[in-house]
Design a protein around this motif. Structure first.
Motif, PDB file in Angstrom:
ATOM      1  N   LYS A   9       0.702  -1.122  -0.068  1.00 48.04           N
ATOM      2  CA  LYS A   9       0.008  -0.007   0.099  1.00 48.04           C
ATOM      3  C   LYS A   9       0.977   1.418  -0.069  1.00 48.04           C
ATOM      4  O   LYS A   9       0.519   2.040  -0.652  1.00 48.04           O
ATOM      5  N   ARG A  10       2.003   1.328   0.864  1.00 48.13           N
ATOM      6  CA  ARG A  10       2.750   2.410   0.901  1.00 48.13           C
ATOM      7  C   ARG A  10       3.364   2.635  -0.342  1.00 48.13           C
ATOM      8  O   ARG A  10       3.791   3.839  -0.847  1.00 48.13           O
ATOM      9  N   GLU A  13       1.008   4.166  -2.750  1.00 47.35           N
ATOM     10  CA  GLU A  13       0.689   5.544  -2.437  1.00 47.35           C
ATOM     11  C   GLU A  13       1.934   6.470  -2.739  1.00 47.35           C
ATOM     12  O   GLU A  13       1.873   7.463  -3.543  1.00 47.35           O
ATOM     13  N   LYS A  16       2.036   6.922  -6.778  1.00 43.18           N
ATOM     14  CA  LYS A  16       0.370   8.001  -7.189  1.00 43.18           C
ATOM     15  C   LYS A  16       0.906   9.464  -6.737  1.00 43.18           C
ATOM     16  O   LYS A  16       0.693  10.115  -7.535  1.00 43.18           O
ATOM     17  N   LYS A  17       1.501   9.668  -5.424  1.00 45.99           N
ATOM     18  CA  LYS A  17       1.729  10.832  -5.003  1.00 45.99           C
ATOM     19  C   LYS A  17       2.910  11.554  -5.887  1.00 45.99           C
ATOM     20  O   LYS A  17       2.916  12.879  -6.287  1.00 45.99           O
TER      21      LYS A  17
END
Length: 250
Positions: A9-10, A13, A16-17
């Protein structure tokens, strides 16, 4: 599995960031897009080498990717740290100065009052050619500068193919050479350095020293400054008197 899910998940993220595609990140990791997608979806584990590469890609710590910890300080120029090149490591710096600094090769420090940048380095002074301005074991804060932008009288650190040397620069408009000299009156006078031999020039912005200037030296410096001011005052007075005398003659 729960921990693997949090890692995936990290990683997702972070991608995407930073507005990157799965295909782009997969190529950075030298794996297929399909294999990378399985990592993000926590269907495949992530190799240690991939974690290291992802931390460099996103400029985060490996601990953040693994455990989500944000309170760790990453040692890098981006976070205000400057590498220290000790005198014994000067030769190695000359050989590899164009390569990116590794964390293991140097000690890193943050200097209050300085605006750190990727172009700054700390150098330990060796020798006494710049005494009493700079003493052996002083640490100088240097920043890369173009030769044509350095002002006359600046203290510079020159990196040539054979050595690193700290001198005071004297400009004379010569296109082929730089004139440099020592602050130590016992050292040889003005020297010529071929511009083509200079691999890098850094301006000394400041220094960190553990040495105290002897009291008698401070007193002597004050006396010399006072004498210089008196001479300047006399020059102005003489100029004024000569001007008045010339006006009377006319």
């Amino acid at each position: 599995m729960k921990e693997d899910g949090a890692i995936g998940k990290r990683i997702k993220e972070l991608r995407k960031k930073n507005k990157l595609s799965q295909d782009y990140v997969a190529k950075k990791l030298f794996i297929s897009q399909a294999a990378y997608s399985l990592i993000e979806n926590s269907q495949n584990g992530v190799a240690i080498g991939h974690i290291v590469n992802l931390s460099k890609l996103y400029n985060v710590t490996t601990d953040y990717i693994l455990k989500g910890e944000k309170l760790l300080v990453e040692i890098s120029p981006n976070n205000g740290f400057i590498p220290l090149v000790k005198d014994m490591a000067h030769a190695g710096f000359i050989k590899n100065f164009k390569e990116q600094h590794s964390y293991e090769e140097y000690e890193w420090y943050r200097i209050p009052g300085f605006n750190p940048s990727l172009d700054q380095s700390l150098f330990e002074v060796e020798g006494e050619s710049m005494s009493p301005t700079l003493l052996p074991r002083d640490i100088v804060v240097c920043q890369i500068q173009k030769i044509e932008k350095v002002i006359d009288g600046a203290i510079v650190l020159l990196i040539t193919k054979n050595e690193t040397t700290i001198k005071r620069l004297r400009l004379d408009g010569n296109q082929d050479y730089l004139l440099v000299e020592s602050d130590n009156p016992h050292e040889e006078g003005v020297q010529k350095v071929k511009k083509e031999d200079i691999k890098q020039l850094l301006v000394v912005l400041g220094k960190i020293s553990s040495s105290l200037i002897p009291h008698h030296q401070i007193v002597s410096t004050g006396k010399i400054k006072g004498l210089e001011e008196s001479v300047d005052h006399l020059k102005r007075e003489l100029y004024s008197i000569n001007k008045k005398l010339n006006s009377l003659k006319n």
